[in-house]
Motif scaffolding. Structure first.
Motif, short mmCIF file in Angstrom:
data_model
loop_
_atom_site.label_atom_id
_atom_site.label_comp_id
_atom_site.label_asym_id
_atom_site.label_seq_id
_atom_site.Cartn_x
_atom_site.Cartn_y
_atom_site.Cartn_z
N GLY A 34 36.89 41.17 48.72
CA GLY A 34 36.84 41.42 47.28
C GLY A 34 35.92 42.58 46.93
N GLY A 35 36.17 43.16 45.77
CA GLY A 35 35.39 44.30 45.33
C GLY A 35 34.01 43.94 44.83
N ALA A 36 33.10 44.88 44.95
CA ALA A 36 31.73 44.70 44.46
C ALA A 36 31.06 46.06 44.39
CB ALA A 36 30.93 43.77 45.37
N ILE A 106 37.66 52.34 39.62
CA ILE A 106 38.13 51.06 39.10
C ILE A 106 39.28 50.48 39.93
CG2 ILE A 106 39.28 49.95 37.14
CD1 ILE A 106 37.53 51.66 35.31
N PRO A 107 40.35 51.24 40.21
CA PRO A 107 41.41 50.66 41.04
C PRO A 107 40.94 50.35 42.46
CG PRO A 107 41.83 52.99 40.62
CD PRO A 107 40.73 52.57 39.70
N ALA A 108 40.02 51.15 42.98
CA ALA A 108 39.49 50.86 44.32
C ALA A 108 38.76 49.52 44.33
CB ALA A 108 38.56 51.99 44.75
N LEU A 109 37.96 49.28 43.30
CA LEU A 109 37.22 48.01 43.20
C LEU A 109 38.17 46.84 43.00
CD1 LEU A 109 34.27 49.25 40.98
CD2 LEU A 109 34.03 48.28 43.28
N LYS A 110 39.16 47.02 42.13
CA LYS A 110 40.12 45.95 41.89
C LYS A 110 40.94 45.64 43.12
CE LYS A 110 40.65 46.38 36.87
NZ LYS A 110 41.59 46.63 35.74
N GLY A 135 26.16 53.43 33.35
CA GLY A 135 27.45 53.61 34.01
C GLY A 135 27.77 52.52 35.01
N VAL A 136 26.76 52.04 35.73
CA VAL A 136 26.99 50.99 36.72
C VAL A 136 27.49 49.72 36.05
CG1 VAL A 136 24.57 50.23 36.66
CG2 VAL A 136 25.99 49.67 38.63
N ALA A 137 26.92 49.37 34.90
CA ALA A 137 27.34 48.18 34.17
C ALA A 137 28.74 48.37 33.60
CB ALA A 137 26.35 47.87 33.05
N ARG A 138 29.00 49.56 33.05
CA ARG A 138 30.31 49.84 32.47
C ARG A 138 31.41 49.74 33.53
NH1 ARG A 138 28.98 54.15 30.44
NH2 ARG A 138 28.60 53.43 28.30
N LEU A 139 31.13 50.28 34.71
CA LEU A 139 32.11 50.25 35.79
C LEU A 139 32.36 48.83 36.26
CD1 LEU A 139 33.86 51.67 37.90
CD2 LEU A 139 31.80 52.04 39.27
N ALA A 140 31.29 48.05 36.44
CA ALA A 140 31.43 46.68 36.93
C ALA A 140 32.21 45.80 35.95
CB ALA A 140 30.04 46.08 37.18
N VAL A 141 31.91 45.93 34.66
CA VAL A 141 32.60 45.13 33.65
C VAL A 141 34.07 45.53 33.57
CG1 VAL A 141 32.73 44.62 31.18
CG2 VAL A 141 30.50 44.67 32.32
N ALA A 142 34.34 46.84 33.63
CA ALA A 142 35.72 47.32 33.55
C ALA A 142 36.56 46.84 34.73
CB ALA A 142 35.74 48.84 33.48
N ALA A 143 35.94 46.79 35.91
CA ALA A 143 36.66 46.37 37.11
C ALA A 143 36.61 44.86 37.33
CB ALA A 143 36.08 47.08 38.34
N VAL A 145 34.03 43.10 38.64
CA VAL A 145 33.44 42.80 39.95
C VAL A 145 31.94 42.58 39.82
CG1 VAL A 145 35.20 44.14 41.17
CG2 VAL A 145 33.06 45.25 40.47
N PRO A 146 31.33 41.87 40.76
CA PRO A 146 29.89 41.65 40.71
C PRO A 146 29.09 42.88 41.11
CG PRO A 146 30.79 40.66 42.69
CD PRO A 146 31.96 41.15 41.87
#
Length: 224
Positions: A34-36, A106-110, A135-143, A145-146
């Motif tokens: 899973g992504g993280a 985002i698609p890589a994390l998903k 940016g780190v929070a925005r990316l994590a929430v959008a994807a 992932v933890p």
């Protein structure tokens, strides 16, 4: 895991682990699938080398767009190397151009990949921990992932700013992984993203013991 990355784990990762013998804590916090997002402090260019060496899975790092757009033989080789490593292209122009890195991440994390992010945005100029960018929070929430907080210690001694190669110092580097911070269900407004980012930076500070500075780190032209 991309082939070139697998080769790099052998020709770079193995020597780092056997020669420098870094101390690693919290490996159990790294998900097996899973992504993280790995969010760490940034003391040295060696941070990426040691992080990539100790994480058993493929870890996608950011690479400036110049490595993907060069011409001639060198440009071709750089482009193939970045593609083979699974690097994420990032524009340094800022604005909408910089957001293309997020579009790629985002698609890589998903899809289940791991991505490394340095919330400070640049290497610390003095060993202190500076305010994280959201940016780190925005990316994590959008994807969805933890975020796994990462604390690096000693890399600034092994490879200080201006040093071309890591100095052989056995046992000088410590890599700590904190408990994953879940982001599913988190709001993506400015206040919520700032709170999440501050939470991540707080966890990093607990692991490293660095003095925290509540402002963004100053950027220098030669820093990444």
């Amino acid at each position: 895991m991309p082939l070139i990355y697998s080769i790099g784990k052998v020709i770079v990762g193995v020597p780092l682990m056997t020669g420098w013998r870094p101390t690693v804590e919290g490996l159990e916090h790294i998900p097996r699938s899973g992504g993280a997002i790995f969010a760490g402090n940034h003391l040295s260019v060696a941070d990426e080398l040691f992080l990539g060496a100790v994480v058993p899975r493929h870890l996608a790092f950011w690479a400036k767009s110049d490595y993907f757009t060069g011409t001639g033989v060198k440009g071709f080789l750089n482009r193939k190397l970045m593609e083979g490593l699974g690097a994420i292209r990032v524009e340094r122009a800022g604005g909408r151009a910089a957001l293309t890195a997020f579009d790629a991440a985002i698609p890589a994390l998903k899809a289940g990949d791991l991505v490394a992010v340095y919330p400070e945005g640049t290497r610390s100029p003095d060993g202190k921990l500076y305010r994280g960018r959201t940016g780190v929070a925005r990316l994590a929430v959008a994807a969805g992932v933890p975020i796994i907080p990462v604390g690096m210690l000693g890399t600034d001694k092994v490879q200080p700013i201006g040093q071309l190669y890591p100095k052989l110092m056995r046992g000088a580097v410590t890599v700590k992984f904190g408990k994953p911070i879940e982001t599913i269900g988190r709001a993506d407004d400015r206040t919520a993203l700032r709170e999440l980012t501050d939470q991540v930076m707080g966890e990093i500070q607990k692991m490293t013991g660095q003095e925290y500075v509540p402002r963004y780190a100053p950027k220098k032209p030669d820093q990444a």
